[in-house]
Design a protein around this motif. Structure first.
Motif, mmCIF file in Angstrom:
data_model
loop_
_atom_site.group_PDB
_atom_site.id
_atom_site.type_symbol
_atom_site.label_atom_id
_atom_site.label_comp_id
_atom_site.label_asym_id
_atom_site.label_seq_id
_atom_site.Cartn_x
_atom_site.Cartn_y
_atom_site.Cartn_z
ATOM 1 N N PRO A 126 44.229 61.309 66.351
ATOM 2 C CA PRO A 126 43.307 60.222 66.704
ATOM 3 C C PRO A 126 42.949 60.179 68.182
ATOM 4 C CG PRO A 126 45.056 59.418 65.257
ATOM 5 C CD PRO A 126 45.429 60.808 65.635
ATOM 6 N N ILE A 189 45.823 53.247 65.078
ATOM 7 C CA ILE A 189 44.812 53.827 64.188
ATOM 8 C C ILE A 189 43.616 52.891 64.054
ATOM 9 C CG2 ILE A 189 45.579 52.945 61.947
ATOM 10 C CD1 ILE A 189 44.649 56.570 62.659
ATOM 11 N N TYR A 240 40.523 58.970 58.193
ATOM 12 C CA TYR A 240 41.145 57.828 58.852
ATOM 13 C C TYR A 240 40.875 56.497 58.160
ATOM 14 C CZ TYR A 240 42.193 61.043 62.616
ATOM 15 O OH TYR A 240 42.678 62.098 63.341
#
Length: 318
Positions: A126, A189, A240
């Motif tokens: 990420p 995230i 994601y």
């Protein structure tokens, strides 16, 4: 008499506690860690990780080789792409270790090493993708400032910061026992997902504002940037979105369901990005070095057939 009973009871209780601790230590370590009766989620994650070992490792090594070959004419994002490919190739080694530890070693020490690798994947992917999005965002939206910040030292500093954050998170994950540690990843995230969606959405909107009636009249460099950003956006959404959609609702699941089903499935989509990212990068290249031309043509036959079709009619003016 009562005093003697008390004096013998305490050492006996301590001995029982020590015996119980020794027995618990000698118990074979299980990778499933309490999910022995709910193994489907963990096995799903391990199955997807097979692609990271079989396909992902060679693909990431090929990306690194291509970046080294093109180092005389580098893109500003190459250092982030190289670091991301190196971390993904490293993560691909996890599956053989996991399987050996699952069926043969049963070692808690090896499991700690595997947990460190999972921490690397949780953070490096990420963050490095966010760096690539930032680089493209500055290039498209703030080209003047981007021209002043093209020196490699800025990207090296940012990469070093990402590595520090990655290894700090991985070390904490390996040690374990930290209260609410899972929420650190959830917050990370969510923040990176929001940032990447915002950056890529702004970039696509800016590129679509080119003069003319449709995307077909874009400048070739803008077309290339448009395709790159669109591919990154697809990776972000596919890999994601599942953990972003599932992990914030941890309190709505029972602890066993969240640990044995929700977490492994969410991480499985995140982990498979180690294979998807290099393949998408390679598919954007006009020619892939180090591979036979026949192999490349066979692999890209579908894409070539699509590209050879007549161009579609331009979009109507808005």
């Amino acid at each position: 008499m009562e005093k003697n009973i008390t004096s013998t009871t305490v050492p006996t209780q301590i001995l029982l506690n020590i015996t119980a601790a020794v027995n618990a230590t000698e118990k074979p370590f299980s990778v499933f860690d309490g999910c022995e009766t709910l193994m489907e989620g963990v096995l799903f994650d391990l199955t997807l990780q097979c692609f990271n070992t079989i396909v992902g490792i060679p693909a990431n090594l090929l990306v690194i080789a291509i970046l080294i070959k093109n180092r005389k004419e580098p893109s500003t994002s190459d250092i982030f792409l190289g670091c991301l490919a190196a971390m993904d190739a490293y993560f691909g080694i996890v599956l053989p270790l996991s399987l050996l530890n699952l069926y043969h070693w049963h070692s808690k020490g090896v499991w700690s090493t595997i947990k460190f690798s999972y921490g690397v994947k949780d953070t490096s992917g990420p963050l490095f993708l966010s760096c690539i999005c930032l680089d493209r965002f500055m290039a498209v939206v703030f080209p003047v400032a981007f021209g002043q910040l093209k020196d490699i030292k800025y990207r090296l500093s940012l990469s070093l910061l990402v590595f520090c954050l990655t290894f700090a998170y991985s070390a904490a994950k390996t040690v374990g026992g930290l209260p609410n540690f899972e929420k650190v990843f959830t917050g990370e995230i969510l923040a990176t997902f929001t940032w990447m969606i915002m950056c890529n959405g702004t970039i696509l909107w800016s590129l679509k504002k080119s003069p003319g009636v449709g995307k077909d009249e874009m400048h070739p460099m803008k077309k290339r940037a448009f395709k790159i950003v669109l591919s990154i956006l697809c990776i972000i959404i596919f890999n994601y979105l599942p953990p972003v959609a599932l992990f914030p609702f941890e309190d709505h699941y029972t602890p066993d369901v969240f640990r044995c089903y929700v977490q492994p499935v969410g991480f499985a989509f995140l982990n498979i990005s180690s294979t998807i990212q290099p393949l998408i990068y390679l598919s954007r290249l006009e020619k892939v070095p180090f591979l036979p031309e026949s192999c490349v043509k066979k692999y890209c036959s579908c894409l070539s057939a699509e590209n050879n079709k007549s161009p579609p009619a331009p979009n109507p003016p808005e």
